[in-house]
Motif scaffolding. Structure first.
Motif, mmCIF file in Angstrom:
data_model
loop_
_atom_site.group_PDB
_atom_site.id
_atom_site.type_symbol
_atom_site.label_atom_id
_atom_site.label_comp_id
_atom_site.label_asym_id
_atom_site.label_seq_id
_atom_site.Cartn_x
_atom_site.Cartn_y
_atom_site.Cartn_z
ATOM 1 N N ASP A 120 4.603 -0.502 -10.040
ATOM 2 C CA ASP A 120 5.175 -1.715 -10.647
ATOM 3 C C ASP A 120 5.563 -1.488 -12.112
ATOM 4 O OD1 ASP A 120 4.736 -2.947 -8.234
ATOM 5 O OD2 ASP A 120 2.996 -4.100 -8.880
ATOM 6 N N ASP B 256 -1.005 -9.053 0.499
ATOM 7 C CA ASP B 256 -1.999 -10.127 0.498
ATOM 8 C C ASP B 256 -1.675 -11.216 1.515
ATOM 9 O OD1 ASP B 256 -3.381 -8.756 -1.348
ATOM 10 O OD2 ASP B 256 -2.877 -10.051 -3.049
ATOM 11 N N GLY C 253 -1.980 -3.425 -5.582
ATOM 12 C CA GLY C 253 -1.586 -3.578 -6.978
ATOM 13 C C GLY C 253 -2.788 -3.518 -7.901
ATOM 14 N N ASP D 270 10.435 1.783 -3.174
ATOM 15 C CA ASP D 270 10.481 2.220 -1.765
ATOM 16 C C ASP D 270 11.918 2.105 -1.241
ATOM 17 O OD1 ASP D 270 9.859 2.798 0.851
ATOM 18 O OD2 ASP D 270 8.634 1.028 1.217
HETATM 19 O O1 KG4 Z 1 -2.334 -5.999 -1.594
HETATM 20 P P1 KG4 Z 1 -1.327 -6.590 -2.518
HETATM 21 O O2 KG4 Z 1 -0.353 -7.580 -1.942
HETATM 22 O O3 KG4 Z 1 -2.013 -7.280 -3.753
HETATM 23 C C1 KG4 Z 1 -3.129 -6.744 -4.404
HETATM 24 O O4 KG4 Z 1 -4.262 -6.935 -3.874
HETATM 25 O O5 KG4 Z 1 -2.923 -6.075 -5.435
HETATM 26 O O6 KG4 Z 1 -0.529 -5.371 -3.178
HETATM 27 C C2 KG4 Z 1 0.516 -5.606 -4.052
HETATM 28 C C3 KG4 Z 1 1.077 -4.256 -4.457
HETATM 29 C C4 KG4 Z 1 2.123 -4.351 -5.566
HETATM 30 O O7 KG4 Z 1 1.807 -3.388 -6.552
HETATM 31 C C5 KG4 Z 1 3.417 -4.001 -4.845
HETATM 32 O O8 KG4 Z 1 4.363 -3.362 -5.682
HETATM 33 C C6 KG4 Z 1 2.907 -3.062 -3.780
HETATM 34 O O9 KG4 Z 1 1.702 -3.641 -3.336
HETATM 35 N N1 KG4 Z 1 3.847 -2.925 -2.653
HETATM 36 C C7 KG4 Z 1 4.466 -1.767 -2.354
HETATM 37 C C8 KG4 Z 1 5.302 -2.026 -1.244
HETATM 38 N N2 KG4 Z 1 5.164 -3.347 -0.916
HETATM 39 C C9 KG4 Z 1 4.255 -3.868 -1.794
HETATM 40 N N3 KG4 Z 1 4.375 -0.553 -2.935
HETATM 41 C C10 KG4 Z 1 5.122 0.443 -2.411
HETATM 42 N N4 KG4 Z 1 5.958 0.261 -1.358
HETATM 43 C C11 KG4 Z 1 6.067 -0.950 -0.753
HETATM 44 N N5 KG4 Z 1 6.891 -1.086 0.285
#
Ligand code: KG4
Ligand code: ZN
Length: 354
Positions: free
Chosen positions: A183, A318, A153, A200
């Motif tokens: 998002d 995360d 994200g 997704d």
């Molecule tokens: O790594 P993370 O949990 O937190 C950060 O370090 O930003 O990533 C969160 C991001 C969010 O934008 C969320 O929408 C995305 O990962 N995300 C996904 C999926 N699961 C989480 N994006 C696309 N497809 C998914 N299945």
């Protein structure tokens, strides 16, 4: 950070804390990367009405969840404080109010149990998430150097990883991160937060090809990412089609938008492989949980004869286990953090090499 000497012979155990954004997570990890306990408490229901993370609410909720979660980690895994050799915590990059909750808690615990603590860069945690294993998975067969894409994200970073602690930043996004655009566009369509996972899920129900998104061209010698053009294109479509009155079009728009984001990611991986001749590629971070990206990456890697590592979904988004893993590797290199250390919204000079 300062260097320490003296490494115990027994298999060390580390208690790790992650509170950089809106997920509160605690893990117990062994020094070989085995995850004894890893739990994430998300705050989706708190931020859902606002369509995005509200920093003030995120920190308050970390303060609410963190100590009970630490207690749960020890009780559930049958461990006492005396079994913990050291602690790890994310102190950068992230929301400062959120990071402070984790950092101050871990500093205090470190004083109380008289064990060292190590502050970790959240992105290094994502990079090393592929080294984690547990009762359901085996350790990944990974050899340096490898190409590592962190898509989340907050970040879209491409690294050449030469060793633990040797992360060469090859490129990053020049505007929004991949998860951020997913998002934002999801929010414009009125989908649930966090939108990436929703896009997704919804995209699976339809065929691709109703909407043709532009291809974002690379400048020569430039591996950077740029997603804001795709976002603007999607927002225009949302407005032109009056999507709230034509909800049947939402899955089609999701699918083609998602495809355009994932295509750009694969094209950058492809370009990097051609230029640097990597044999192994790791994709990690929240967006690496995306089923379409995983599918496309697998077929691309097969075609190019690349050893592709995709962490299990629980270590993509995360989690504190990855912070434990990074902490272990820092400890092995002789680091520990001091009590005056602060937290930062950005990475620090020296975290990544150029
Ligand atoms: O790594 P993370 O949990 O937190 C950060 O370090 O930003 O990533 C969160 C991001 C969010 O934008 C969320 O929408 C995305 O990962 N995300 C996904 C999926 N699961 C989480 N994006 C696309 N497809 C998914 N299945
Ligand atoms: Zn993350």
């Amino acid at each position: 950070m300062q260097k320490i000497n003296g490494i115990n012979e027994h298999m060390r155990k580390i208690l790790a804390v992650e509170t950089s954004c809106d997920d509160t997570s605690v893990a117990l990890v062994k020094e070989d990367g085995f995850v004894i306990f890893n739990k994430v408490v998300d705050q989706n229901f708190v931020h859902q009405p606002y369509g995005g993370v509200v920093p003030e609410l995120a920190s308050r909720n970390h303060a609410h969840y963190l100590l009970p979660l630490i207690e749960e980690a020890l009780t559930e895994s049958n461990h006492a404080w005396k079994d913990i050799d050291f602690l790890a915590v994310t102190n950068r990059p992230g929301l400062v109010g959120s990071l402070i909750v984790g950092l101050v808690t871990v500093k205090t615990l470190s004083l109380l149990i008289d064990k060292p603590y190590i502050a970790v860069n959240h992105i290094e945690g994502h990079i090393l998430s592929s080294f984690l294993w547990d009762r359901e998975t085996k350790p990944a067969d990974l050899k340096f150097p490898f190409l590592c894409l962190i898509v989340s994200g907050g970040h879209t970073h491409l690294f050449k990883v030469e060793d633990f602690g040797k992360y060469f930043l090859l490129s990053q996004t020049v505007d929004d991160a991949a998860g951020e655009v997913l998002d934002k566009v999801a929010r414009m369509m009125g989908l649930e937060y966090p939108g990436g996972a929703e896009i997704d899920r919804i995209s699976k129900s339809v065929q691709l090809g109703k909407y043709v998104f532009p291809k974002i061209k690379l400048k020569e010698n430039n591996l950077n990412f740029s997603f804001s053009g795709l976002k603007t294109f999607a927002v225009d479509l949302i407005q032109k089609t009056d999507i709230q009155k034509n909800k049947g079009l939402i899955p089609y728009l999701c699918a083609d938008f998602q495809e355009s984001v994932m295509e750009q990611i694969i094209s950058r991986l492809n370009e990097s492989i051609t230029r640097f001749d990597f044999k192994s590629v790791i994709i990690a971070g929240g967006v690496s949980a995306n089923s379409r990206l995983r599918e496309k990456a697998k077929s691309w890697a097969d075609k190019r004869n690349i050893h592709l590592v995709l962490p299990p979904l629980r270590y993509c988004t995360d989690n504190a286990a990855m912070i434990g893993m990074a902490g272990i590797k820092l400890f092995e290199r002789g680091f520990q953090s001091d009590r005056e250390l602060n937290c930062y919204p950005h990475s620090l000079p020296g975290d990544f090499l150029k």
